[in-house]
Design an enzyme around this catalytic site. Structure first.
Site, PDB file in Angstrom:
ATOM      1  N   LYS A 182      -9.594 -21.563  25.340  1.00 52.51           N
ATOM      2  CA  LYS A 182      -9.698 -19.542  25.394  1.00 52.51           C
ATOM      3  C   LYS A 182     -11.019 -19.826  26.681  1.00 52.51           C
ATOM      4  O   LYS A 182     -11.309 -19.387  27.001  1.00 52.51           O
ATOM      5  CB  LYS A 182      -9.689 -19.305  23.968  1.00 52.51           C
ATOM      6  CG  LYS A 182      -8.236 -18.943  23.497  1.00 52.51           C
ATOM      7  CD  LYS A 182      -7.649 -18.144  24.592  1.00 52.51           C
ATOM      8  CE  LYS A 182      -6.079 -17.610  24.384  1.00 52.51           C
ATOM      9  NZ  LYS A 182      -5.220 -17.651  25.626  1.00 52.51           N
ATOM     10  N   TYR A 190      -8.337 -24.486  20.367  1.00 53.68           N
ATOM     11  CA  TYR A 190      -7.680 -23.457  20.980  1.00 53.68           C
ATOM     12  C   TYR A 190      -9.073 -22.542  21.289  1.00 53.68           C
ATOM     13  O   TYR A 190      -9.131 -22.454  22.366  1.00 53.68           O
ATOM     14  CB  TYR A 190      -7.090 -22.944  19.685  1.00 53.68           C
ATOM     15  CG  TYR A 190      -6.424 -21.742  20.380  1.00 53.68           C
ATOM     16  CD1 TYR A 190      -5.312 -21.023  21.166  1.00 53.68           C
ATOM     17  CD2 TYR A 190      -7.162 -20.205  19.770  1.00 53.68           C
ATOM     18  CE1 TYR A 190      -5.738 -19.597  21.854  1.00 53.68           C
ATOM     19  CE2 TYR A 190      -6.876 -18.854  19.690  1.00 53.68           C
ATOM     20  CZ  TYR A 190      -6.303 -18.620  20.986  1.00 53.68           C
ATOM     21  OH  TYR A 190      -5.617 -17.416  21.395  1.00 53.68           O
TER      22      TYR A 190
END
Length: 270
Positions: A173, A169
Protein backbone atom coordinates in the site's frame (compact mmCIF):
# COMPACT_ATOMS: atom_id res chain seq x y z
CA UNK A 1 -26.35 24.16 -6.20
CA UNK A 2 -27.12 20.64 -4.95
CA UNK A 3 -25.41 19.00 -1.99
CA UNK A 4 -24.20 15.96 -3.96
CA UNK A 5 -24.50 16.48 -7.71
CA UNK A 6 -24.15 13.09 -9.40
CA UNK A 7 -25.44 14.21 -12.81
CA UNK A 8 -21.87 14.33 -14.12
CA UNK A 9 -21.83 10.51 -13.91
CA UNK A 10 -24.76 10.08 -16.31
CA UNK A 11 -23.73 7.91 -19.24
CA UNK A 12 -20.12 7.62 -18.04
CA UNK A 13 -18.41 4.24 -18.30
CA UNK A 14 -16.62 2.96 -15.20
CA UNK A 15 -14.25 -0.01 -14.91
CA UNK A 16 -14.05 -1.48 -11.40
CA UNK A 17 -11.50 -4.17 -10.52
CA UNK A 18 -12.14 -6.52 -7.64
CA UNK A 19 -15.85 -5.96 -8.25
CA UNK A 20 -17.07 -9.36 -7.05
CA UNK A 21 -17.45 -8.39 -3.38
CA UNK A 22 -16.84 -5.77 -0.69
CA UNK A 23 -15.91 -2.24 -1.68
CA UNK A 24 -15.68 -3.10 -5.38
CA UNK A 25 -19.19 -4.54 -5.49
CA UNK A 26 -20.69 -1.66 -3.50
CA UNK A 27 -18.93 0.84 -5.77
CA UNK A 28 -20.20 -0.81 -8.94
CA UNK A 29 -23.78 -0.80 -7.65
CA UNK A 30 -23.61 2.86 -6.57
CA UNK A 31 -22.23 3.95 -9.96
CA UNK A 32 -25.08 2.02 -11.59
CA UNK A 33 -27.56 3.85 -9.36
CA UNK A 34 -25.98 7.12 -10.48
CA UNK A 35 -26.65 6.44 -14.16
CA UNK A 36 -23.26 5.10 -15.21
CA UNK A 37 -22.30 2.08 -17.28
CA UNK A 38 -20.07 -0.37 -15.40
CA UNK A 39 -17.50 -2.97 -16.42
CA UNK A 40 -17.11 -5.35 -13.48
CA UNK A 41 -13.75 -7.13 -13.34
CA UNK A 42 -12.73 -9.92 -10.97
CA UNK A 43 -11.66 -13.56 -10.85
CA UNK A 44 -14.92 -15.04 -9.49
CA UNK A 45 -17.37 -15.00 -12.37
CA UNK A 46 -20.37 -16.34 -10.41
CA UNK A 47 -19.99 -13.61 -7.80
CA UNK A 48 -19.51 -11.03 -10.56
CA UNK A 49 -22.78 -12.04 -12.20
CA UNK A 50 -24.64 -11.52 -8.91
CA UNK A 51 -23.15 -8.04 -8.56
CA UNK A 52 -24.06 -7.31 -12.18
CA UNK A 53 -27.66 -8.28 -11.39
CA UNK A 54 -27.57 -5.90 -8.42
CA UNK A 55 -26.32 -3.15 -10.75
CA UNK A 56 -29.24 -3.77 -13.12
CA UNK A 57 -31.69 -3.57 -10.21
CA UNK A 58 -30.09 -0.39 -8.82
CA UNK A 59 -30.20 1.33 -12.20
CA UNK A 60 -33.81 0.33 -12.74
CA UNK A 61 -34.73 1.61 -9.30
CA UNK A 62 -33.08 4.96 -10.03
CA UNK A 63 -35.41 5.59 -12.95
CA UNK A 64 -32.56 7.16 -14.91
CA UNK A 65 -32.51 6.79 -18.68
CA UNK A 66 -28.76 7.22 -19.14
CA UNK A 67 -26.26 4.44 -18.48
CA UNK A 68 -27.49 1.00 -17.53
CA UNK A 69 -25.01 -1.05 -19.57
CA UNK A 70 -23.08 -3.64 -17.58
CA UNK A 71 -20.48 -6.27 -18.43
CA UNK A 72 -18.87 -8.91 -16.23
CA UNK A 73 -15.28 -9.71 -17.17
CA UNK A 74 -13.46 -12.61 -15.55
CA UNK A 75 -9.88 -11.45 -15.15
CA UNK A 76 -7.03 -11.88 -12.69
CA UNK A 77 -5.21 -8.53 -12.56
CA UNK A 78 -2.06 -10.26 -11.34
CA UNK A 79 -1.80 -12.05 -14.70
CA UNK A 80 -0.19 -9.65 -17.19
CA UNK A 81 -1.32 -11.75 -20.15
CA UNK A 82 -4.95 -11.49 -19.05
CA UNK A 83 -4.65 -7.75 -18.50
CA UNK A 84 -3.15 -7.27 -21.95
CA UNK A 85 -6.14 -9.11 -23.44
CA UNK A 86 -8.73 -7.12 -21.46
CA UNK A 87 -10.30 -5.32 -24.42
CA UNK A 88 -10.99 -8.59 -26.20
CA UNK A 89 -13.40 -9.39 -23.33
CA UNK A 90 -15.14 -6.01 -23.08
CA UNK A 91 -18.13 -5.28 -25.36
CA UNK A 92 -17.31 -2.71 -28.03
CA UNK A 93 -19.87 -0.21 -26.75
CA UNK A 94 -18.20 -0.15 -23.31
CA UNK A 95 -14.58 0.27 -24.38
CA UNK A 96 -14.59 4.06 -24.09
CA UNK A 97 -13.89 4.06 -20.34
CA UNK A 98 -14.12 7.33 -18.39
CA UNK A 99 -13.28 6.21 -14.85
CA UNK A 100 -10.98 3.45 -13.58
CA UNK A 101 -11.41 2.21 -10.03
CA UNK A 102 -8.42 0.07 -9.03
CA UNK A 103 -9.96 -1.78 -6.11
CA UNK A 104 -8.54 -5.30 -6.48
CA UNK A 105 -6.27 -6.17 -3.56
CA UNK A 106 -6.01 -8.26 -0.43
CA UNK A 107 -3.97 -9.09 2.65
CA UNK A 108 -2.99 -12.58 3.71
CA UNK A 109 -1.69 -13.51 7.16
CA UNK A 110 -0.32 -11.66 10.18
CA UNK A 111 3.09 -13.34 10.33
CA UNK A 112 6.13 -11.25 11.23
CA UNK A 113 9.18 -10.84 9.02
CA UNK A 114 11.19 -14.05 8.97
CA UNK A 115 8.08 -16.23 9.10
CA UNK A 116 6.25 -14.97 5.98
CA UNK A 117 5.78 -17.47 3.16
CA UNK A 118 7.31 -16.44 -0.16
CA UNK A 119 4.06 -17.36 -1.91
CA UNK A 120 2.11 -14.90 0.26
CA UNK A 121 4.61 -12.11 -0.45
CA UNK A 122 4.48 -12.73 -4.18
CA UNK A 123 0.70 -12.98 -4.40
CA UNK A 124 0.09 -9.73 -2.48
CA UNK A 125 2.57 -7.79 -4.60
CA UNK A 126 1.29 -9.40 -7.81
CA UNK A 127 -2.26 -8.19 -7.19
CA UNK A 128 -1.94 -5.10 -5.01
CA UNK A 129 0.95 -3.50 -6.87
CA UNK A 130 1.81 -5.10 -10.20
CA UNK A 131 -1.83 -5.71 -11.12
CA UNK A 132 -2.84 -2.16 -10.26
CA UNK A 133 0.04 -0.78 -12.29
CA UNK A 134 -0.72 -3.01 -15.31
CA UNK A 135 -4.38 -2.00 -15.45
CA UNK A 136 -3.52 1.67 -14.93
CA UNK A 137 -0.99 1.66 -17.76
CA UNK A 138 -3.61 0.17 -20.07
CA UNK A 139 -6.24 2.77 -19.19
CA UNK A 140 -3.98 5.82 -19.00
CA UNK A 141 -3.05 5.31 -22.65
CA UNK A 142 -6.74 5.58 -23.54
CA UNK A 143 -7.26 8.57 -21.23
CA UNK A 144 -4.35 10.44 -22.81
CA UNK A 145 -5.66 9.74 -26.31
CA UNK A 146 -9.13 11.10 -25.48
CA UNK A 147 -7.79 13.86 -23.21
CA UNK A 148 -10.03 12.94 -20.28
CA UNK A 149 -10.35 10.29 -17.61
CA UNK A 150 -10.09 9.59 -13.91
CA UNK A 151 -7.92 7.02 -12.10
CA UNK A 152 -9.15 6.16 -8.60
CA UNK A 153 -6.83 3.90 -6.61
CA UNK A 154 -7.80 2.14 -3.39
CA UNK A 155 -5.03 2.73 -0.93
CA UNK A 156 -5.25 2.30 2.83
CA UNK A 157 -4.16 3.75 6.14
CA UNK A 158 -1.60 0.94 5.73
CA UNK A 159 -0.06 3.02 2.94
CA UNK A 160 0.33 5.96 5.29
CA UNK A 161 1.39 4.21 8.49
CA UNK A 162 3.00 0.74 8.75
CA UNK A 163 2.16 -1.63 11.60
CA UNK A 164 3.50 -4.87 13.07
CA UNK A 165 2.07 -8.01 11.51
CA UNK A 166 1.39 -6.25 8.23
CA UNK A 167 4.84 -5.70 6.75
CA UNK A 168 4.05 -7.00 3.27
CA UNK A 169 0.57 -5.53 3.00
CA UNK A 170 1.75 -2.14 4.24
CA UNK A 171 4.64 -2.30 1.79
CA UNK A 172 2.20 -2.89 -1.07
CA UNK A 173 0.00 0.00 0.00
CA UNK A 174 2.98 2.32 0.43
CA UNK A 175 3.87 1.36 -3.14
CA UNK A 176 0.33 2.21 -4.28
CA UNK A 177 0.55 5.60 -2.59
CA UNK A 178 3.92 6.37 -4.21
CA UNK A 179 2.72 5.21 -7.63
CA UNK A 180 -0.47 7.28 -7.32
CA UNK A 181 1.50 10.35 -6.26
CA UNK A 182 3.86 10.02 -9.21
CA UNK A 183 0.95 9.51 -11.61
CA UNK A 184 -0.75 12.64 -10.27
CA UNK A 185 2.38 14.64 -10.97
CA UNK A 186 2.96 13.12 -14.40
CA UNK A 187 -0.58 14.00 -15.51
CA UNK A 188 -0.66 17.53 -14.08
CA UNK A 189 -0.50 18.99 -17.61
CA UNK A 190 -3.58 17.01 -18.71
CA UNK A 191 -7.29 17.01 -17.80
CA UNK A 192 -6.90 13.48 -16.35
CA UNK A 193 -7.67 13.24 -12.63
CA UNK A 194 -5.96 10.98 -10.09
CA UNK A 195 -7.40 10.07 -6.69
CA UNK A 196 -6.39 7.79 -3.84
CA UNK A 197 -8.99 6.65 -1.31
CA UNK A 198 -7.38 5.47 1.94
CA UNK A 199 -9.80 3.57 4.20
CA UNK A 200 -9.18 2.67 7.79
CA UNK A 201 -11.08 -0.22 9.39
CA UNK A 202 -13.69 -1.54 6.96
CA UNK A 203 -15.61 -4.73 7.68
CA UNK A 204 -15.75 -6.82 4.49
CA UNK A 205 -14.20 -10.16 3.46
CA UNK A 206 -10.84 -8.42 3.92
CA UNK A 207 -10.16 -9.68 7.46
CA UNK A 208 -11.58 -13.12 6.74
CA UNK A 209 -9.03 -13.51 3.95
CA UNK A 210 -6.28 -12.12 6.19
CA UNK A 211 -7.07 -14.78 8.79
CA UNK A 212 -7.33 -17.49 6.14
CA UNK A 213 -11.06 -18.09 6.58
CA UNK A 214 -11.19 -17.85 10.38
CA UNK A 215 -14.34 -15.75 10.77
CA UNK A 216 -14.01 -15.64 14.56
CA UNK A 217 -10.57 -14.06 14.37
CA UNK A 218 -11.79 -11.67 11.70
CA UNK A 219 -14.70 -10.54 13.87
CA UNK A 220 -12.40 -9.73 16.79
CA UNK A 221 -10.71 -7.05 14.68
CA UNK A 222 -13.86 -4.94 15.01
CA UNK A 223 -14.93 -5.83 18.56
CA UNK A 224 -16.17 -2.86 20.55
CA UNK A 225 -16.37 -0.35 17.72
CA UNK A 226 -18.44 0.29 14.63
CA UNK A 227 -16.23 -0.14 11.56
CA UNK A 228 -16.76 1.39 8.16
CA UNK A 229 -18.79 -0.55 5.60
CA UNK A 230 -18.15 -1.18 1.93
CA UNK A 231 -20.96 1.26 1.12
CA UNK A 232 -19.26 4.01 3.15
CA UNK A 233 -16.16 3.79 0.97
CA UNK A 234 -18.21 3.42 -2.22
CA UNK A 235 -19.83 6.78 -1.41
CA UNK A 236 -16.40 8.43 -1.16
CA UNK A 237 -15.33 6.94 -4.49
CA UNK A 238 -18.49 7.99 -6.31
CA UNK A 239 -18.39 11.44 -4.70
CA UNK A 240 -14.80 11.99 -5.86
CA UNK A 241 -15.72 10.86 -9.37
CA UNK A 242 -18.70 13.21 -9.54
CA UNK A 243 -16.81 16.45 -8.80
CA UNK A 244 -16.63 19.12 -11.52
CA UNK A 245 -13.97 18.42 -14.17
CA UNK A 246 -11.61 21.10 -12.78
CA UNK A 247 -11.75 19.60 -9.25
CA UNK A 248 -9.44 16.73 -8.32
CA UNK A 249 -9.79 15.00 -4.95
CA UNK A 250 -6.19 13.86 -4.59
CA UNK A 251 -6.46 11.93 -1.30
CA UNK A 252 -9.23 10.92 1.05
CA UNK A 253 -8.31 9.27 4.39
CA UNK A 254 -11.43 7.73 5.93
CA UNK A 255 -11.72 6.33 9.46
CA UNK A 256 -14.60 5.07 11.55
CA UNK A 257 -15.22 7.62 14.29
CA UNK A 258 -13.43 5.50 16.94
CA UNK A 259 -10.21 5.11 14.94
CA UNK A 260 -7.44 7.72 14.88
CA UNK A 261 -4.55 5.86 13.19
CA UNK A 262 -3.51 2.36 12.13
CA UNK A 263 -2.94 1.42 15.76
CA UNK A 264 -5.04 3.88 17.77
CA UNK A 265 -8.71 3.15 18.29
CA UNK A 266 -11.27 3.16 21.07
CA UNK A 267 -13.26 0.06 21.91
CA UNK A 268 -16.23 0.36 24.24
CA UNK A 269 -15.92 -1.86 27.33
CA UNK A 270 -18.17 -4.89 27.38
Amino acid sequence: MSIFNATRLLGKTVLVTGASSGIGAATAVLFAKGGANVILVARRVDALNKVSDACVAAHKESGLKQGGKFASVQLDVSDKTQVAALWSKVPQDLQDVDILVNNAGFVLGVEHVGDIADADIESMFATNVFGLISVTQLLVKKFKAKKSGHVINLGSIAGVEPYAGGSIYTATKHAVRAFTGSLLRELVNTPIRVTEIQPGMVETEFSIIRYRGDEGAAKKVYDGLEPLTASDIAEEIVWAASRPPHVNIAEVLVFPVNQASAGINYRAPK
